[in-house]
Design a protein around this motif. Sequence first.
Motif, PDB file in Angstrom:
ATOM      1  N   MET A  47       0.830  -1.201   0.000  1.00 40.02           N
ATOM      2  CA  MET A  47       0.000   0.000   0.000  1.00 40.02           C
ATOM      3  C   MET A  47       0.865   1.252   0.000  1.00 40.02           C
ATOM      4  N   ASP A  48       0.382   2.268  -0.702  1.00 33.12           N
ATOM      5  CA  ASP A  48       1.020   3.583  -0.683  1.00 33.12           C
ATOM      6  C   ASP A  48      -0.109   4.604  -0.579  1.00 33.12           C
ATOM      7  N   CYS A  49       0.054   5.595   0.298  1.00 27.73           N
ATOM      8  CA  CYS A  49      -0.978   6.619   0.404  1.00 27.73           C
ATOM      9  C   CYS A  49      -0.342   7.972   0.683  1.00 27.73           C
ATOM     10  N   GLY A  50      -1.078   9.010   0.352  1.00 27.21           N
ATOM     11  CA  GLY A  50      -0.567  10.350   0.548  1.00 27.21           C
ATOM     12  C   GLY A  50      -1.466  11.369  -0.120  1.00 27.21           C
ATOM     13  N   ILE A  51      -0.831  12.435  -0.594  1.00 28.09           N
ATOM     14  CA  ILE A  51      -1.536  13.525  -1.256  1.00 28.09           C
ATOM     15  C   ILE A  51      -0.944  13.698  -2.648  1.00 28.09           C
ATOM     16  N   TRP A  52      -1.811  13.904  -3.612  1.00 23.68           N
ATOM     17  CA  TRP A  52      -1.400  14.030  -5.012  1.00 23.68           C
ATOM     18  C   TRP A  52      -2.045  15.279  -5.582  1.00 23.68           C
ATOM     19  N   GLN A  76      -5.416  -1.369  -7.156  1.00 23.77           N
ATOM     20  CA  GLN A  76      -6.618  -0.555  -7.082  1.00 23.77           C
ATOM     21  C   GLN A  76      -6.324   0.705  -6.277  1.00 23.77           C
ATOM     22  N   GLU A  77      -7.157   1.724  -6.478  1.00 19.70           N
ATOM     23  CA  GLU A  77      -6.957   2.990  -5.787  1.00 19.70           C
ATOM     24  C   GLU A  77      -8.271   3.539  -5.264  1.00 19.70           C
ATOM     25  N   VAL A  85      -3.308   3.616  -2.719  1.00 20.76           N
ATOM     26  CA  VAL A  85      -3.147   2.603  -3.756  1.00 20.76           C
ATOM     27  C   VAL A  85      -2.765   1.291  -3.071  1.00 20.76           C
ATOM     28  N   VAL A  86      -3.506   0.243  -3.398  1.00 26.56           N
ATOM     29  CA  VAL A  86      -3.270  -1.072  -2.811  1.00 26.56           C
ATOM     30  C   VAL A  86      -2.921  -2.043  -3.930  1.00 26.56           C
ATOM     31  N   GLU A  87      -1.852  -2.796  -3.719  1.00 30.48           N
ATOM     32  CA  GLU A  87      -1.459  -3.854  -4.647  1.00 30.48           C
ATOM     33  C   GLU A  87      -1.322  -5.131  -3.839  1.00 30.48           C
TER      34      GLU A  87
END
Length: 119
Positions: free
Chosen positions: A44-49, A65-66, A116-118
């Motif tokens: 998983m990766d998360c943050g602000i874009w 998936q996101e 985002v989860v992989e």
Amino acid sequence: MSNIWLAGKGLTQSECTIDFPRPDRLVKGNPERHTYSAYAHPNMDCGIWQCEIGAWNIVFADNKQEFFTVIEGHVCLHHKHSNVIVDIQAGEAGIIPPGFEGTFEVVQKVKKYYAVVEA
């Protein structure tokens, strides 16, 4: 910038990475994209874009998936194999499911939380 807090750790710290859509996927403009990854884990990766106005084709793998929430701005997701257009504005959320193919369009300069989860 909005804050993201990590349980047991406190306020997350992140540096900005800047990129642009790949030329072979570009549909409109050449938007500069800013990613502030607040938490990275093997799946998983998360943050602000944040991103300027433009559009590019995206292809999500079957294991990716996101989930995202638009903080500011406006985006549209155009599905490649149907006429369905998902219109997401500030205060709303969206999901890009595994295997999704289509166009990600930034209609109005956007800022969003993402995860985002992989698997």
